[in-house]
Design a protein around this motif. Structure first.
Motif, PDB file in Angstrom:
ATOM      1  N   MET A   1    -105.074  67.790  35.825  1.00 39.78           N
ATOM      2  CA  MET A   1    -103.966  68.726  35.644  1.00 39.78           C
ATOM      3  C   MET A   1    -104.153  69.489  34.344  1.00 39.78           C
ATOM      4  SD  MET A   1    -101.093  69.433  37.338  1.00 39.78           S
ATOM      5  CE  MET A   1     -99.514  70.236  37.124  1.00 39.78           C
ATOM      6  N   LEU A   2    -104.075  70.799  34.418  1.00 43.80           N
ATOM      7  CA  LEU A   2    -104.191  71.647  33.242  1.00 43.80           C
ATOM      8  C   LEU A   2    -102.812  71.925  32.656  1.00 43.80           C
ATOM      9  CD1 LEU A   2    -106.624  74.236  34.850  1.00 43.80           C
ATOM     10  CD2 LEU A   2    -107.282  72.545  33.128  1.00 43.80           C
ATOM     11  N   ASN A   3    -102.784  72.254  31.375  1.00 45.32           N
ATOM     12  CA  ASN A   3    -101.529  72.694  30.778  1.00 45.32           C
ATOM     13  C   ASN A   3    -101.218  74.139  31.184  1.00 45.32           C
ATOM     14  OD1 ASN A   3    -101.192  70.252  29.453  1.00 45.32           O
ATOM     15  ND2 ASN A   3    -102.221  70.955  27.602  1.00 45.32           N
ATOM     16  N   SER A   4    -102.232  74.992  31.041  1.00 43.17           N
ATOM     17  CA  SER A   4    -101.998  76.430  31.219  1.00 43.17           C
ATOM     18  C   SER A   4    -103.171  77.097  31.912  1.00 43.17           C
ATOM     19  CB  SER A   4    -101.781  77.113  29.864  1.00 43.17           C
ATOM     20  OG  SER A   4    -100.701  76.535  29.172  1.00 43.17           O
ATOM     21  N   ILE A   5    -102.857  78.198  32.589  1.00 44.43           N
ATOM     22  CA  ILE A   5    -103.885  79.073  33.139  1.00 44.43           C
ATOM     23  C   ILE A   5    -103.592  80.486  32.665  1.00 44.43           C
ATOM     24  CG2 ILE A   5    -104.878  80.043  35.243  1.00 44.43           C
ATOM     25  CD1 ILE A   5    -104.317  77.384  36.620  1.00 44.43           C
ATOM     26  N   TYR A   6    -104.592  81.100  32.075  1.00 44.25           N
ATOM     27  CA  TYR A   6    -104.471  82.468  31.580  1.00 44.25           C
ATOM     28  C   TYR A   6    -104.857  83.424  32.706  1.00 44.25           C
ATOM     29  CZ  TYR A   6    -104.015  80.733  26.791  1.00 44.25           C
ATOM     30  OH  TYR A   6    -103.568  80.110  25.648  1.00 44.25           O
ATOM     31  N   ILE A   7    -103.904  84.226  33.140  1.00 44.80           N
ATOM     32  CA  ILE A   7    -104.140  85.208  34.197  1.00 44.80           C
ATOM     33  C   ILE A   7    -104.071  86.591  33.561  1.00 44.80           C
ATOM     34  CG2 ILE A   7    -103.385  86.107  36.420  1.00 44.80           C
ATOM     35  CD1 ILE A   7    -101.978  83.418  36.917  1.00 44.80           C
ATOM     36  N   GLU A   8    -105.208  87.232  33.443  1.00 43.84           N
ATOM     37  CA  GLU A   8    -105.293  88.541  32.788  1.00 43.84           C
ATOM     38  C   GLU A   8    -104.881  89.622  33.788  1.00 43.84           C
ATOM     39  OE1 GLU A   8    -108.748  90.270  30.055  1.00 43.84           O
ATOM     40  OE2 GLU A   8    -109.143  90.614  32.179  1.00 43.84           O
TER      41      GLU A   8
END
Length: 299
Positions: A1-8
């Motif tokens: 599980m990731l904390n965050s995903i950066y969606i540009e």
């Protein structure tokens, strides 16, 4: 599980800051573009399976996207929360939509960017931001807001930045009726104490500048080190390329394409697994990582 995903959602910006690739490399590869709605829907569908929060940037000013309000509403249909990082220049236009969004968890204003602008224009942008902060304190006391001043340390325009910090502190003190001793001392930066409360969940956040990896970055090569990439976060560029790091704006470490594979499958690719194993063993195995000065902060 990731904390965050950066969606540009876009790599376009309306400022031209010297510390950002948008300013240093105005034509990094091609003309600025915007992520289309079908790709965005695919991104948040996949992100919701693996993370708790998303950002809407790697490069770019997300609120410039013509579909920004639509994307904000689309996010509300998922369990994802948004940590929005913005230069704040459009906050007068989008602020009411942000305050109404249940998906919004945090707003980070890059107020250090104003230190390169003419004072009158900078103060006007800042006041728009502070007006939003006042409304947020009343309407959304749950919302975290950071006024970022990431301009500490030995930088080329240090005196100009210090002057801007003094202007900002005075404007913050006046807006929120703070006493003369209530504002922090930003002249002496301490890496252990970066966040200063202003009111409620509104904070001043000071930090040093970092150097983006890739072109123009330090040529010092070091294979020893670690990083939070692939453990706490990954990024998705505006064209769907999945990158290991939120600073990899050029896609030097492209792990796959979100249009072609599920994100979980991409993160189990041989390249991703090899890099993550390296980070666990304090080995920087990719050439871009070996020339990155930011990951040296994690030693």
């Amino acid at each position: 599980m990731l904390n965050s995903i950066y969606i540009e959602i876009t790599d376009s910006c309306n400022l031209n800051c010297s510390f950002c690739p948008c300013g240093k490399l105005p034509t990094v590869t091609k003309a600025r573009t915007f992520m289309d709605s079908a790709l965005f829907e695919r991104c948040i569908q996949q992100a919701a399976l693996l993370a708790e929060t998303v950002y809407f940037h790697i490069l770019g000013e997300p609120t410039l996207h013509p579909g920004f309000i639509h994307y904000l509403k689309a996010l509300e249909a998922t369990p994802l929360k948004l940590n929005l990082t913005t230069n704040g220049t459009t906050i007068a236009r989008v602020g009411s939509h942000l305050l109404q969004s249940e998906a919004l968890r945090q707003v980070n204003f890059s107020t250090h960017a104003y230190g390169e602008l003419e004072n009158g224009r900078a103060s006007s942008y800042l006041q728009d931001v502070l007006d939003f902060c006042q409304m947020a304190l009343a309407a959304r006391p749950d919302l975290y807001i950071n006024l970022r001043l990431w301009n500490a340390g030995d930088i080329p325009d240090a005196e100009r930045q210090k002057e801007w910090n003094r202007i900002l502190l005075a404007q913050v003190a006046q807006t929120f009726s703070l006493g003369i001793n209530a504002t922090p001392d930003l002249e002496h930066f301490c890496s252990r104490h970066k966040s200063f409360p202003v009111k409620g969940r509104l904070y001043l956040h000071q930090d040093s500048r970092f150097e983006w990896p890739g072109e123009g970055a330090s040529r010092v090569t070091d294979a020893k080190g670690t990083c939070h990439a692939l453990e706490s976060h990954v990024g998705i560029l505006h064209d769907g390329r999945v990158v290991a790091c939120c600073l990899d704006y050029q896609g030097k470490i492209t792990l796959g394409r979100i249009q072609e594979q599920d994100l979980d499958e991409i993160l189990k690719s041989p390249l991703a697994l090899n890099m993550r194993e390296g980070f666990e063993k304090h080995e920087l195995r990719h050439p871009l990582c070996q020339k990155c000065s930011f990951c040296r902060r994690f030693r």
